[in-house]
Scaffold this motif. Structure first.
Motif: not given
Length: 231
Positions: A142-150
């Protein structure tokens, strides 16, 4: 639902934990700042390695606010965009590097059945460049970054991770922002003192790792002793 007795899901920070970011950032930030100098928007200045290292793990806005608080974000954002583009170019052309031993550490954790997740304060294009350049799909599910979550904080992004990946969980990172994720959610965490955070900001971690190889040992120790706050 969390799986009792299963290997932990390991939530990894990227810059300063897996990625030895100064190989690219020490070139990218000054060149990005220079674009503002060339545009007549700021005065020339130099930056020490220590000043730059303190920015690793922050969002671009936080990094510029920390290092050059006198520059309004409307101006600094132009430099930040140039820094991001420079880092992506450097990583894509092979100038970036993971910390020595990172491949072996991730291989060992995968072999013991751990699910691993990428959680970073970076932008999506940076994540995808690093993902491809370093072959992170070999390890990360899984990949999660701050930009994708506003640009919300990591502790809030973790709420989505918790919905999409079974626990128990261990947070692994080199800055106070990673330790905060663990504290907010009552999770064990490993502070990576080989990265760019200070020992003082990581002192409340469950354990401190002096090398990527030691992360493997500490994950096993946490699992042996049992998780707290994972139920």
């Amino acid at each position: 639902m969390e799986l009792k007795g299963s290997p932990s899901t390991l939530v990894f920070d990227f810059d300063g934990t897996l990625h030895d970011s100064m190989y690219t950032y020490r070139q990218a930030f000054p060149s990005g700042y220079q674009t503002l100098v060339d545009a007549g928007l700021v005065r020339p200045r130099s930056f020490t390695r220590e000043e730059l290292a303190g920015n690793i793990g922050l969002t671009a806005r936080e990094a510029w606010g920390r290092l050059v608080p006198e520059i309004p974000w409307e101006v600094a954002s132009r430099g930040a965009a140039a820094v991001g583009a420079a880092m992506r170019r450097l990583i894509a052309d092979g100038s970036g590097r993971l910390f020595p031993g990172t491949d072996r550490m991730l291989d060992a954790l995968k072999e013991t059945g751990h699910e691993m997740v990428f959680l970073s304060n970076c932008a999506t294009p940076y994540q995808e460049t690093a993902r491809k350049a370093f072959g992170l799909d070999r390890w990360m599910s899984g990949f999660y970054n701050a930009e994708e979550f506003g640009w919300i904080p990591k502790e809030r992004i973790f709420e989505t991770i918790r919905q999409e990946h079974a626990g128990p969980y261990i947070i692994i990172g080199d800055r106070y922002k990673d330790i905060l994720v663990a504290h907010v959610h009552g999770l064990p965490c490993i502070g990576c003192i080989y990265g760019y955070g200070t020992r003082e900001e990581l002192e409340s971690a469950t354990y401190l790792a002096g090398s990527p190889e030691q992360v493997v040992e500490l994950v096993a120790l946490i699992e042996l002793r049992g998780h707290e706050g994972n139920s």
